[in-house]
Write an enzyme that holds these catalytic residues in place. Structure first.
Site, PDB file in Angstrom:
ATOM      1  N   LYS A 179       0.907  -1.190   0.041  1.00  0.00           N
ATOM      2  CA  LYS A 179      -0.085   0.012   0.052  1.00  0.00           C
ATOM      3  C   LYS A 179       0.933   1.175  -0.124  1.00  0.00           C
ATOM      4  CE  LYS A 179      -3.729  -2.444   0.484  1.00  0.00           C
ATOM      5  NZ  LYS A 179      -4.800  -2.578  -0.595  1.00  0.00           N
ATOM      6  N   HIS A 297      -6.097 -13.119  -7.886  1.00  0.00           N
ATOM      7  CA  HIS A 297      -6.962 -12.045  -7.037  1.00  0.00           C
ATOM      8  C   HIS A 297      -8.384 -12.277  -7.964  1.00  0.00           C
ATOM      9  CE1 HIS A 297      -8.475  -8.394  -5.614  1.00  0.00           C
ATOM     10  NE2 HIS A 297      -7.335  -7.951  -4.956  1.00  0.00           N
TER      11      HIS A 297
END
Length: 490
Positions: A179, A297
């Site tokens: 992140k 994902h």
């Protein structure tokens, strides 16, 4: 008086009269049908338009997802049409719903090309989802027969082999998503990977939408990630990795990035669900041939999996992805920020991890199914989880799971390495207490285990103080039809 040729050769059957007749009368409804071991079975949640009989609606779904069109065609007689017609054989009202029905449909296995998800889905979820006579349609579950499953490769690595490579048993694996997911330079991206792995994580990973943007091209990211991995492995003496997202605009580019990842020493690559079924199967074959872990994902799944009345239940996606050959798939957290009813999530995890499935209606599993020796797929829990939920995560998800704390690692006030250490200490303390027989899921016992561990781990205490009041107690949109579920975080 002699008959004409057309009169003499005409089939004397209402089924083959020219024109439009109900699907049920065309042979797509058979309440007496005896399901064969080789049949592919599908369960649909059907909401017929007002005035449409549910049996006719089920027959229409069977017809339009197999051999039918809107009118009688004489070329049916040139095929083994009785065999190739899908058969709706059971219609049940959905509990606690009005004018909504479960329709069970059987498909002859020969209708589908071997080892082709694209062909399977072209029928099962093709035009039928836009059929006007049905206001909503959802594919809830499928039974794939042994004979058809054996044409698929399944996960190349699987849970057991992955644990052997990591030399890590009896505990969930730990990971984190880098992140912010977009905007970092390659150097700073690699630093995040190094700090997280050195602090105690097993994996870092790319997020779904980091590919090769102007602020950081894919080759730069790969090289800096591998530098961080190698330095962290040398410092800790543990096997480490980072999921490198090779999703791209073309399969040629996907293979190019995959080959480069392998060449520089990566043991795992990552793709997104939005690549499509053919692309997923293609890179899964490559992963098997090149002895690489393949992480998936589930980007995009909630566009069709979240709403209860229309789309595809995620349990079906789990089955398809295990068949296609991925080693990991994001499958929900129960307690995180994303959609996740506890019973539904347990059903997803069972589909990915068990070798045989039994009917379990509270979990949403409607069919028995033998996985035909296809390896097990590792579920991944990611999205809004933190170390203060460790007792809940272990209770709901078990050991064979990757727990990914993105913000719960990188958002730590003392830095990324401290965040990783907090998660590692919390996990090991909870697993140890569980193995010693503690009632760790108890609302008083579990948090106390974490507080006790934090007495000798400053980063854990800081994390518990920071996120102690964070929870995501929202009612799930997709819940069990046959059981009530308490709020996940209670």
């Amino acid at each position: 008086m002699s008959q004409s040729v057309s009169e003499r050769t005409r089939i004397k059957s209402d089924r083959y009269e020219s024109g439009v007749i109900p699907y049920a009368k065309m042979g797509y409804w058979d309440a007496a049908y005896s399901v064969k071991d080789t049949d592919i079975l599908a369960l649909f949640r059907i909401t017929p338009q007002p005035g449409v009989d549910p049996v006719e609606a089920a027959a229409a779904v069977a017809g339009e997802s197999s051999t039918a069109t809107w009118t009688v065609v004489w070329t049916d007689l040139l095929t083994a049409c009785e065999r190739y017609r899908a058969k709706a054989y059971r219609v049940d009202p959905v509990p606690n719903a009005t004018d909504v029905y479960f329709a069970f449909i059987a498909y002859e296995c020969d209708l589908f090309e071997e080892a082709s998800l694209s062909n399977l889905t072209a029928s099962i979820i093709g035009n039928v989802f836009g059929f006007k006579a049905i206001s909503a349609l959802r594919l809830e579950d499928m039974r794939i027969p042994h004979s058809y499953l054996k044409t698929f490769q399944g996960p190349a690595t699987g849970i057991i082999v992955e644990r052997e490579r990591l030399n890590k048993y009896g505990t969930p694996l730990l990971g984190a998503t880098v992140k912010p997911k977009l905007g970092l330079s390659g150097k700073n991206y690699g630093r995040v990977v190094y700090e997280g792995l050195k602090g105690g994580l097993d994996f870092l990973k790319d997020d779904e939408n980091i590919n090769s943007q102007p602020f950081m091209r894919w080759r730069e990211r790969f090289l800096n990630c591998l530098e961080g991995i190698n330095r962290a492995s040398a410092a800790t003496g543990e096997v480490k990795g980072s999921y490198l997202n090779i999703t791209a605009a073309t399969m040629e580019e996907v293979y190019k990035r995959a080959e480069y990842a392998k060449a520089i020493g990566s043991v795992v690559v990552m793709i997104d669900l939005v690549m499509g079924y053919t692309a997923i199967q293609s890179i899964a074959y490559w992963a098997r041939e090149n002895d690489m872990l393949l992480h998936l994902h589930r980007a995009g799944n909630s566009t069709y999996a979240r709403q209860k009345n229309h789309g595809i239940n995620f349990r079906v996606i789990c089955k398809w992805m295990r068949m296609s050959g991925v080693d990991h798939i994001h499958a929900g957290t129960v307690v995180g920020k994303l959609e996740g009813d506890p019973l539904m999530i347990k059903g997803f995890y069972d589909i990915l991890r068990l070798t045989e499935l039994e009917v379990n209606l509270p979990f949403g599993i409607f069919f028995e199914m033998d996985w035909a020796s296809l390896r097990r797929c590792m579920p991944v829990a990611s999205g809004g989880i933190h170390c203060g939920q460790m007792h809940q995560l272990i209770h709901y998800l078990g050991d064979d799971v990757v727990l990914q704390f993105g913000g719960g690692t990188i958002g730590h006030p003392d830095g990324i390495q401290a965040g990783a250490t907090a998660n590692r200490v919390a996990l090991e303390a909870m697993v140890f207490s569980r193995n010693e027989g503690a009632d760790y899921f108890n609302n008083q016992v579990g948090p106390q285990i974490l507080r006790d561990a934090a007495k000798t781990c400053g980063p854990l205490q800081t994390a518990l103080d920071l996120w102690k009041d964070i929870s995501f107690n929202y009612t799930s949109t997709d819940t069990a039809d046959f059981a009530e579920t308490a709020t996940a975080n209670r």
